[in-house]
Design a protein around this motif. Structure first.
Motif, mmCIF file in Angstrom:
data_model
loop_
_atom_site.group_PDB
_atom_site.id
_atom_site.type_symbol
_atom_site.label_atom_id
_atom_site.label_comp_id
_atom_site.label_asym_id
_atom_site.label_seq_id
_atom_site.Cartn_x
_atom_site.Cartn_y
_atom_site.Cartn_z
ATOM 1 N N ALA A 25 -5.181 12.575 -10.644
ATOM 2 C CA ALA A 25 -5.586 11.177 -10.854
ATOM 3 C C ALA A 25 -6.950 10.920 -10.230
ATOM 4 N N ARG A 42 -7.541 2.293 -5.045
ATOM 5 C CA ARG A 42 -6.163 1.772 -4.984
ATOM 6 C C ARG A 42 -5.644 1.436 -6.374
ATOM 7 N N GLN A 43 -6.507 0.886 -7.220
ATOM 8 C CA GLN A 43 -6.109 0.583 -8.597
ATOM 9 C C GLN A 43 -5.709 1.865 -9.328
ATOM 10 N N ALA A 44 -6.477 2.918 -9.116
ATOM 11 C CA ALA A 44 -6.220 4.166 -9.843
ATOM 12 C C ALA A 44 -4.987 4.885 -9.320
ATOM 13 N N LEU A 77 -10.356 9.861 -12.111
ATOM 14 C CA LEU A 77 -11.115 8.674 -11.680
ATOM 15 C C LEU A 77 -12.577 9.037 -11.428
ATOM 16 N N GLY A 120 -2.440 3.343 -7.567
ATOM 17 C CA GLY A 120 -1.361 2.406 -7.268
ATOM 18 C C GLY A 120 -0.042 2.757 -7.923
ATOM 19 N N GLY A 121 -0.061 3.515 -8.990
ATOM 20 C CA GLY A 121 1.176 3.884 -9.669
ATOM 21 C C GLY A 121 1.713 5.241 -9.256
ATOM 22 N N HIS A 122 1.186 5.800 -8.160
ATOM 23 C CA HIS A 122 1.658 7.107 -7.696
ATOM 24 C C HIS A 122 2.538 6.927 -6.468
#
Lengths: 169, 292
Positions: A110, A127-129, A114, A131-133
């Motif tokens: 990820a 954090r946006q990139a 990015l 945030g789903g981890h």
């Protein structure tokens, strides 16, 4: 579709049966033998299976194998070169951003995706990139430190290549 | 891991529509972020997966006069990075910014989000308030266009016929005096569906006497409702705090969110929506402070 899935994985051309039902994740692990990509939830919730498809980070459990016909896929195995860890991997090691390690390939891919689109992300963009981890060991702060270190080093490396000026990178 | 399926990647919308009509088990695939979850859970067992990503011209955002067209295969990341969706259409970028997570945003599409017809679908909520129209193509004849409010029939149900696909969504009346925003509450910021959400669209925003305010709410009913009484309270008048508070009461009057929601209780949703309304209207600069 036609008889075979033709796909580039880490720069190498592969051909796979087009008729078997399975995800890109299963294709990578079970058929290409690239087990660095991990299955966590299998439902797109955790990020462990993140790989790049044509340069963009995707969850390989949410992509059918047939969808990557004609695409370029990059996995964690494609990062290290010439016996040297990639700067992102090296940064994860040095900042102890890896404990059990199961989520690490997903995080690292990820970050790689990015930085490919945005070489100097802000803390908020990181954090946006990411945030789903999910990571259940590190508490995430070491991972953020790893990303900052990798960004610094990759930025410095790029500036060196380009000469003495920063060129706004 | 999946039941057997055949896979097709048509090049043309009519060819795709014909494939979708060709067998009852045919299912359209756009980004796959909903479809694959349902296939893995065996809730859906498509015999034929029709991947729409081979069709040229279904991805991208364009503007003609006051109409903005978003191709069905436009990804959430595309929405987030599009300069055409700044300004008055900011609600769509607000929705994109909180949609799933980075990898989901790279894959999930606007058309897929609408066709999946989730009651809390991130794009359905603002697009309802924009009076958006859904463009639908069958295997023969020209495309047809219908209001999103007629397209969405209930949770997971749309007006799409068996041989039809969504090709675009269009927003009418986009001009300099349009303002919009979308906010939601979720259990986590990283990766979650909305517990409850609200979109506000103000047309002729700069002129209180002529201003028209549209509202739409997510995850409170089968289809995102448009609360007419609250819209009327906020339209054509200077927005004082008192008026906004009255609109907040009207917003939730008559709403009965189901108690079996996984994400929030009905009481939470009804308490939060008026707060979201006030915050959005303040953020958009539409609320007059006392004494002015």
């Amino acid at each position: 579709m036609r008889g075979a899935i033709q796909v580039q994985i880490n720069g190498r051309a592969y051909s796979f049966d087009a008729n078997r039902p399975r995800s890109l994740l299963a294709l990578l692990r079970d058929e290409a033998g690239l087990t660095g990509t991990k299955e966590g939830c299998g439902n797109g919730e955790c990020g462990a299976c993140t790989v790049l498809v044509d340069g963009l980070a995707v969850r390989s459990c949410l992509v059918l194998a047939q969808e990557v016909d004609g695409c370029a896929v990059e996995t964690i195995e494609g990062l290290a070169a010439g016996g040297q860890l990639h700067p992102i991997q090296q940064a994860f090691v040095e900042t102890a951003a890896v404990q059990c390690g199961y989520c690490a390939p997903g995080f690292i891919m990820a970050v790689h995706g990015l930085l490919g689109c945005n070489p100097r992300p802000s803390a908020d963009e990181v954090r946006q990139a990411l945030g789903g981890h999910l990571c259940r060991c590190t508490g995430y702060e070491a991972i953020e430190r790893a990303v900052r270190l990798a960004v610094e080093r990759l930025g410095a490396a790029k500036a060196t290549v380009l000469g003495s000026t920063d060129h706004g990178l | 891991m999946f039941e057997p399926y055949r896979y097709a990647r048509p090049r043309d919308p009519r060819e795709a529509a014909a494939l979708l009509a060709s067998e009852p088990g045919a299912k359209a695939l756009a980004g796959g972020t909903d479809l694959l979850v349902e296939m893995r859970a065996r809730n859906l067992r498509p015999s034929l997966v029709v991947d729409l990503k081979g069709i040229a011209g279904l991805r991208g955002i364009s503007r003609a006069g006051g109409r903005v067209r978003i191709g069905a295969l436009t990804t959430v990341s595309d929405v987030l990075s599009s300069p055409r969706l700044a300004g008055g259409l900011a609600a769509l970028r607000d929705a994109a910014a909180v949609f799933g997570c980075h990898e989901i945003r790279n894959r999930a599409t606007v058309g897929g989000n609408l066709a999946n017809a989730s009651p809390g679908a991130e794009f359905s909520v603002p697009l309802m308030a924009f009076d958006a129209e859904v463009v639908v193509q069958g295997s023969e004849g020209p495309a047809r266009s219908l209001p999103l409010g007629s397209f969405l029939l209930g949770p997971g149900r749309t007006a799409l016929g068996p041989g039809e696909l969504v090709t675009a969504v269009e927003i009418p009346g986009v001009d300099q005096d349009l303002r919009s925003a979308y906010r939601r509450r979720a259990r986590t910021r990283g990766m979650d569906l909305a517990s409850v959400s609200l979109a506000v669209v103000a047309r002729r925003a700069g002129d209180p006497a002529r201003r028209q305010v549209a509202l739409s709410m997510g995850a409170v009913a089968g289809v995102p409702p448009r609360p007419a009484a609250a819209e009327a309270e906020l339209s054509g008048a200077t927005l004082t705090r008192e008026r906004v508070a009255r609109a907040g009461e009207l917003l939730v009057a008559g709403l009965a969110p189901r108690a079996t929601s996984l994400r929030a209780t009905p009481g939470y949703k009804l308490a939060v929506l008026p707060v979201l309304l006030e915050r959005i209207l303040c953020d958009l600069g539409l609320v007059e402070e006392d004494g002015s």
